[in-house]
Write an enzyme that holds these catalytic residues in place. Structure first.
Site, PDB file in Angstrom:
ATOM      1  N   TRP A 128       0.818  -1.222   0.000  1.00 41.85           N
ATOM      2  CA  TRP A 128       0.000   0.000   0.000  1.00 41.85           C
ATOM      3  C   TRP A 128       0.844   1.261   0.000  1.00 41.85           C
ATOM      4  O   TRP A 128       0.518   2.239  -0.687  1.00 41.85           O
ATOM      5  CB  TRP A 128      -0.999  -0.006   1.152  1.00 41.85           C
ATOM      6  N   ASP A 142      -1.328   6.909   6.446  1.00 41.87           N
ATOM      7  CA  ASP A 142      -2.444   6.128   5.905  1.00 41.87           C
ATOM      8  C   ASP A 142      -2.820   5.084   6.964  1.00 41.87           C
ATOM      9  O   ASP A 142      -2.205   4.031   7.050  1.00 41.87           O
ATOM     10  CB  ASP A 142      -2.013   5.459   4.595  1.00 41.87           C
ATOM     11  N   LYS A 147     -12.596  -1.104   7.206  1.00 35.89           N
ATOM     12  CA  LYS A 147     -12.020  -2.093   8.130  1.00 35.89           C
ATOM     13  C   LYS A 147     -12.573  -1.874   9.537  1.00 35.89           C
ATOM     14  O   LYS A 147     -13.349  -2.678  10.026  1.00 35.89           O
ATOM     15  CB  LYS A 147     -10.481  -2.029   8.125  1.00 35.89           C
TER      16      LYS A 147
HETATM   17  N1  PMP Z   1      -4.338   1.913   2.176  1.00 37.91           N
HETATM   18  C1  PMP Z   1      -4.395   0.775   2.882  1.00 37.91           C
HETATM   19  C2  PMP Z   1      -3.439   0.585   4.013  1.00 37.91           C
HETATM   20  C3  PMP Z   1      -5.336  -0.204   2.567  1.00 37.91           C
HETATM   21  O1  PMP Z   1      -5.391  -1.335   3.271  1.00 37.91           O
HETATM   22  C4  PMP Z   1      -6.225   0.019   1.480  1.00 37.91           C
HETATM   23  C5  PMP Z   1      -7.280  -0.982   1.100  1.00 37.91           C
HETATM   24  N2  PMP Z   1      -7.217  -2.219   1.588  1.00 37.91           N
HETATM   25  C6  PMP Z   1      -6.118   1.207   0.769  1.00 37.91           C
HETATM   26  C7  PMP Z   1      -5.172   2.135   1.140  1.00 37.91           C
HETATM   27  C8  PMP Z   1      -7.006   1.483  -0.397  1.00 37.91           C
HETATM   28  O2  PMP Z   1      -8.291   1.715   0.038  1.00 37.91           O
HETATM   29  P1  PMP Z   1      -9.514   1.839  -0.977  1.00 37.91           P
HETATM   30  O3  PMP Z   1      -9.697   0.512  -1.608  1.00 37.91           O
HETATM   31  O4  PMP Z   1     -10.626   2.272  -0.084  1.00 37.91           O
HETATM   32  O5  PMP Z   1      -9.149   2.887  -1.965  1.00 37.91           O
END
Ligand code: PMP
Length: 360
Positions: free
Chosen positions: A101, A172, A196
């Site tokens: 991520w 994040d 989450k």
């Molecule tokens: N950052 C992290 C740490 C994540 O776990 C996720 C999704 N699992 C995201 C960003 C992306 O989120 P989204 O799918 O809501 O754009």
């Protein structure tokens, strides 16, 4: 049969909240209509969002130095919004990378601004570790420093917070918000996709230091503009109203159940149970150094990969669902967010033990 849902997101939510949402689904606050059918500018909705923000502020101890925004576009929306709003002069966006991520955030940031990335992850014969925060060699010039305290896919969590002389620290927190105590004042911008520990996907919480709203940044869509969203009470356009309502219910539930300190103890207990079992087993393994193992996402591997499909199908038969590891890393992953009870972990360990015995 009790079903335990180990999905990484959209993830399990507190059953008490889901039941309440079900009970008032067609008739919210006696209005005779669903919360989904109410104008976001109607008085009851505005009262709900006001209380929602107040509740989150209490849960996380957020001071008046920060705006709390309820935005669209999930976590990835913020991958773009952060550089677009925080870019400053010639200074690069500094990105700390330790997993999938944070790498995604870096790549998105590079579309808009000059990026300087720092790989802080080490791989020692398949054992993953991270450099301590104090050893990160952060450049003096930075528009911001972005990092991901919990890598949802890799199962790596950073428990310390980096510091920089002048650049804002951006985190994040999509997969660890509200899971353990943090000091919001150590950060300048926190964002978290909701799916989450908060509620339905799509919604993203942004906690941003007010002084950052004065930055010019780069030309950007109004729906990703923090200053506009702050001025408009996160209602520049129609917000994801149902997700917002459900987030408010989750916050209420957390406040009524001991808040973040209680969740932290609960999460530490669950993670310890599961990691301890994995560590004592010859059949399963986790590849992350102990000091940076995620409390929320526990990846594990079977000694013999060819048993993966059988493991998943047998687990499903006993109500243990969504244990498949992310397609990029394989193996298994148990996501054990706030809503996962200790009993879910015990059921998983009992199943893992039985499976290991049968296939040893
Ligand atoms: N950052 C992290 C740490 C994540 O776990 C996720 C999704 N699992 C995201 C960003 C992306 O989120 P989204 O799918 O809501 O754009």
């Amino acid at each position: 049969m009790t079903v335990y849902n180990f999905c990484a997101g959209p993830a399990m939510l507190p059953p008490e909240v889901m039941k309440k949402a079900q009970a008032e689904f067609l008739n919210w606050q006696g209005l005779g209509v669903s919360v989904m059918e109410v104008s976001h500018r109607a008085k009851p909705f505005l009262a709900m969002v006001e209380e929602c923000e107040a509740s989150l502020r209490r849960l996380m101890n957020i001071s008046d130095d920060f705006e709390v925004l309820f935005m669209h576009g999930g976590g990835r929306g913020q991958f773009a919004a952060v550089p677009l709003n925080l870019h400053q002069g010639d200074a690069p966006g500094v990105y700390i990378e330790n997993g999938i991520w944070s790498n995604g955030a870096t790549k998105e940031g590079a579309k808009f601004t000059q990026v300087e990335s720092l790989n802080i992850r080490t791989d020692n014969n398949g054992q993953f570790d991270i450099q301590p925060v104090t050893q990160w060699n952060l450049p003096e010039q930075a528009s911001f420093v972005h990092y991901c305290p919990n890598e949802t896919i890799d199962g790596i969590e950073i428990f310390d917070v980096p510091k920089h002389n002048n650049a804002p620290i951006v985190a994040d927190m999509s997969s660890m918000i509200l899971s353990r105590e943090i000091n919001v004042d150590d950060f300048d911008l926190i964002y978290a996709g909701a799916q989450k520990n908060i509620g339905p996907s799509g919604l993203c919480i942004v906690i941003v230091r007010k002084t950052l709203l004065e930055r010019d940044g780069l030309p950007r869509p109004a729906i990703l503009d923090y200053a506009i969203e702050a001025k408009q009470g996160s209602m520049y356009n129609t917000p994801p109203t149902f997700a917002w309502y459900l987030a408010a219910e989750v916050f209420k539930y957390l406040e009524a159940n001991g808040g973040v300190p209680k969740m932290q103890a609960h999460n530490q207990e669950k993670a310890a149970l599961l990691y301890d079992y994995i560590d004592t087993s010859e059949f399963y393994s986790n590849k992350v150094a102990k000091h940076c193992r995620s409390l929320m996402n526990v990846p594990f591997w079977l000694r013999d990969d060819s048993l993966n499909a059988l493991f998943l199908s047998e687990a499903e038969k006993v109500g243990l669902v969504a244990l498949e590891g992310h397609r990029l890393v394989g193996g298994m992953r148990a996501s054990i967010y706030n809503a996962m009870p200790v009993d879910g972990i015990k059921a998983l360990i009992a199943f893992m033990e039985k499976f290991a015995k049968e296939h040893n």
